[in-house]
Design a protein around this motif. Structure first.
Motif, PDB file in Angstrom:
ATOM      1  N   PRO A 190     -39.328 -81.051-150.453  1.00 39.72           N
ATOM      2  CA  PRO A 190     -40.278 -80.418-151.381  1.00 39.72           C
ATOM      3  C   PRO A 190     -40.084 -80.820-152.833  1.00 39.72           C
ATOM      4  O   PRO A 190     -41.057 -80.997-153.562  1.00 39.72           O
ATOM      5  N   GLU A 191     -38.824 -80.974-153.260  1.00 41.40           N
ATOM      6  CA  GLU A 191     -38.576 -81.347-154.653  1.00 41.40           C
ATOM      7  C   GLU A 191     -39.138 -82.740-154.954  1.00 41.40           C
ATOM      8  O   GLU A 191     -39.714 -82.977-156.025  1.00 41.40           O
ATOM      9  N   LEU A 192     -38.986 -83.652-153.995  1.00 40.27           N
ATOM     10  CA  LEU A 192     -39.502 -85.007-154.182  1.00 40.27           C
ATOM     11  C   LEU A 192     -41.018 -85.018-154.071  1.00 40.27           C
ATOM     12  O   LEU A 192     -41.704 -85.713-154.835  1.00 40.27           O
ATOM     13  N   ALA A 193     -41.560 -84.242-153.138  1.00 35.42           N
ATOM     14  CA  ALA A 193     -43.017 -84.149-152.992  1.00 35.42           C
ATOM     15  C   ALA A 193     -43.651 -83.627-154.267  1.00 35.42           C
ATOM     16  O   ALA A 193     -44.725 -84.077-154.681  1.00 35.42           O
ATOM     17  N   ASN A 194     -42.984 -82.664-154.909  1.00 39.01           N
ATOM     18  CA  ASN A 194     -43.509 -82.117-156.151  1.00 39.01           C
ATOM     19  C   ASN A 194     -43.618 -83.183-157.229  1.00 39.01           C
ATOM     20  O   ASN A 194     -44.608 -83.251-157.962  1.00 39.01           O
ATOM     21  N   GLU A 195     -42.608 -84.042-157.310  1.00 36.41           N
ATOM     22  CA  GLU A 195     -42.617 -85.106-158.312  1.00 36.41           C
ATOM     23  C   GLU A 195     -43.633 -86.189-157.979  1.00 36.41           C
ATOM     24  O   GLU A 195     -44.316 -86.710-158.861  1.00 36.41           O
ATOM     25  N   LEU A 196     -43.747 -86.522-156.711  1.00 34.19           N
ATOM     26  CA  LEU A 196     -44.602 -87.632-156.312  1.00 34.19           C
ATOM     27  C   LEU A 196     -46.077 -87.268-156.236  1.00 34.19           C
ATOM     28  O   LEU A 196     -46.943 -88.111-156.487  1.00 34.19           O
ATOM     29  N   PHE A 197     -46.380 -86.006-155.900  1.00 30.87           N
ATOM     30  CA  PHE A 197     -47.763 -85.651-155.581  1.00 30.87           C
ATOM     31  C   PHE A 197     -48.333 -84.492-156.386  1.00 30.87           C
ATOM     32  O   PHE A 197     -49.545 -84.436-156.589  1.00 30.87           O
ATOM     33  N   HIS A 198     -47.512 -83.552-156.795  1.00 30.36           N
ATOM     34  CA  HIS A 198     -48.037 -82.287-157.307  1.00 30.36           C
ATOM     35  C   HIS A 198     -47.977 -82.143-158.816  1.00 30.36           C
ATOM     36  O   HIS A 198     -48.250 -81.077-159.337  1.00 30.36           O
ATOM     37  N   GLN A 199     -47.604 -83.192-159.508  1.00 31.52           N
ATOM     38  CA  GLN A 199     -47.579 -83.128-160.962  1.00 31.52           C
ATOM     39  C   GLN A 199     -48.937 -83.545-161.518  1.00 31.52           C
ATOM     40  O   GLN A 199     -49.507 -84.543-161.105  1.00 31.52           O
ATOM     41  N   ALA A 200     -49.457 -82.769-162.456  1.00 28.39           N
ATOM     42  CA  ALA A 200     -50.739 -83.107-163.082  1.00 28.39           C
ATOM     43  C   ALA A 200     -50.560 -84.319-164.002  1.00 28.39           C
ATOM     44  O   ALA A 200     -49.529 -84.481-164.634  1.00 28.39           O
ATOM     45  N   PRO A 201     -51.563 -85.198-164.112  1.00 32.56           N
ATOM     46  CA  PRO A 201     -52.799 -85.107-163.350  1.00 32.56           C
ATOM     47  C   PRO A 201     -52.733 -85.769-161.981  1.00 32.56           C
ATOM     48  O   PRO A 201     -53.519 -85.463-161.109  1.00 32.56           O
ATOM     49  N   ALA A 202     -51.815 -86.712-161.775  1.00 28.45           N
ATOM     50  CA  ALA A 202     -51.855 -87.423-160.499  1.00 28.45           C
ATOM     51  C   ALA A 202     -50.483 -87.933-160.089  1.00 28.45           C
ATOM     52  O   ALA A 202     -50.328 -89.040-159.606  1.00 28.45           O
ATOM     53  N   GLY A 203     -49.457 -87.101-160.265  1.00 25.53           N
ATOM     54  CA  GLY A 203     -48.131 -87.497-159.830  1.00 25.53           C
ATOM     55  C   GLY A 203     -47.576 -88.640-160.652  1.00 25.53           C
ATOM     56  O   GLY A 203     -47.928 -88.836-161.816  1.00 25.53           O
ATOM     57  N   LEU A 204     -46.698 -89.446-160.071  1.00 23.99           N
ATOM     58  CA  LEU A 204     -46.046 -90.522-160.790  1.00 23.99           C
ATOM     59  C   LEU A 204     -46.947 -91.744-160.907  1.00 23.99           C
ATOM     60  O   LEU A 204     -47.742 -92.031-160.027  1.00 23.99           O
TER      61      LEU A 204
END
Length: 282
Positions: A190-204
């Motif tokens: 989940p921590e990695l998913a948050n960084e890769l996908f769930h950060q506005a506006p479009a992850g990394l």
């Protein structure tokens, strides 16, 4: 003639205090309201000990309310399937969680839209600096930061990330230059998913991420090679999923409050449990 004998309880001498000293060093057995949670000499791990404690709290509550018979002795009894079912039914009756309203579901969707993107994926390489028992976390962090600074420098060779992954990474993917392939949110922690996908506006963005990512496994250096945006799922398609998630969160909170209240009403010795000294608002 030498008449000394060996014994697991001491050296064998009539004046020996080995066994007494060992028993004292082991300390008192953890208990709930004076009822021991395990036999003397046993040393369950922290998680097992807490599970024993919460089960005994529930058993004593069931006895108090007349759902189970009082047990003889000063040790927590082993419960059979029927007795465990009594505890489960008691919890279901005591711990209630209201169904989320339509407004609550819609607010959650609006605030967490990135969680409901369908088909989103990233192609990632990583270098894992694993945090394991006994590891010097400070030294590990310094080592990871040093590698990250090198990879963020100018004129870095295209194959340098793969070379460092092979040299430094604690992940089996080190033999493939740290290549994790194409990932979707459910494929990673989940921590990695948050960084890769769930950060506005479009992850990394593409390239090496400018800071270490900390997950339950350790520290990661991440390089994004390619992305697929996916599409936003409409609220109607995910409404039931959101309602189930909010219901689960509500029940977990209510269960935590109920158990904390039981702890607050009990004499708990030798095990750490969160307590509440007064009824909590559900």
């Amino acid at each position: 003639m030498n008449t000394s004998t060996s014994s697991s309880g001491g050296c064998g001498s009539g004046n020996c205090h080995c066994a007494t000293a060992a028993a004292q060093s082991a300390g008192p057995v953890p208990s709930i309201n004076g009822i021991a949670l395990h036999a003397p000499g046993e040393q369950p791990d922290v998680q097992t000990l807490q599970e024993l404690a919460y089960t005994e709290l529930l058993r004593q509550q069931a006895v108090k309310t007349g759902l189970l018979q009082r047990s003889k002795g000063l040790s927590a009894p082993v419960l059979n399937d029927a007795e465990r079912k009594v505890l489960e039914d008691m919890l279901d009756a005591a711990v209630t969680s209201p169904q989320p309203t339509e407004d609550e579901c819609l607010r959650y969707y609006t605030a967490n839209k990135a969680q409901f993107v369908v088909g989103q994926a990233v192609h990632v390489r990583h270098i894992l600096f694993a945090v394991t028992p006994g590891v010097n976390v400070h030294a590990l962090t310094v080592r990871a930061e040093k590698a990250l600074i090198e990879l963020l420098g100018k004129d870095v060779a295209p194959d340098r990330f793969a070379a460092l992954a092979a040299e430094l990474s604690n992940c089996p993917t080190s033999t493939q230059g740290g290549d994790l392939g194409w990932l979707q949110p459910h494929d990673c922690a989940p921590e990695l998913a948050n960084e890769l996908f769930h950060q506005a506006p479009a992850g990394l963005g593409l390239g090496v991420h400018p800071r270490l990512i900390h997950t339950r496994f350790g520290f990661h250096i991440i390089r994004v090679l390619a992305t697929r945006k996916g599409k936003q799922a409409p609220y109607e398609e995910v409404r039931e999923r959101i309602a189930a998630q909010l219901t689960l969160q509500s029940r977990a909170k209510a269960l935590h409050q109920y158990m904390s209240l039981l702890v607050g009403q009990s004499l708990v010795e030798g095990v750490h449990l969160e307590r509440a000294d007064s009824p909590l608002v559900q």
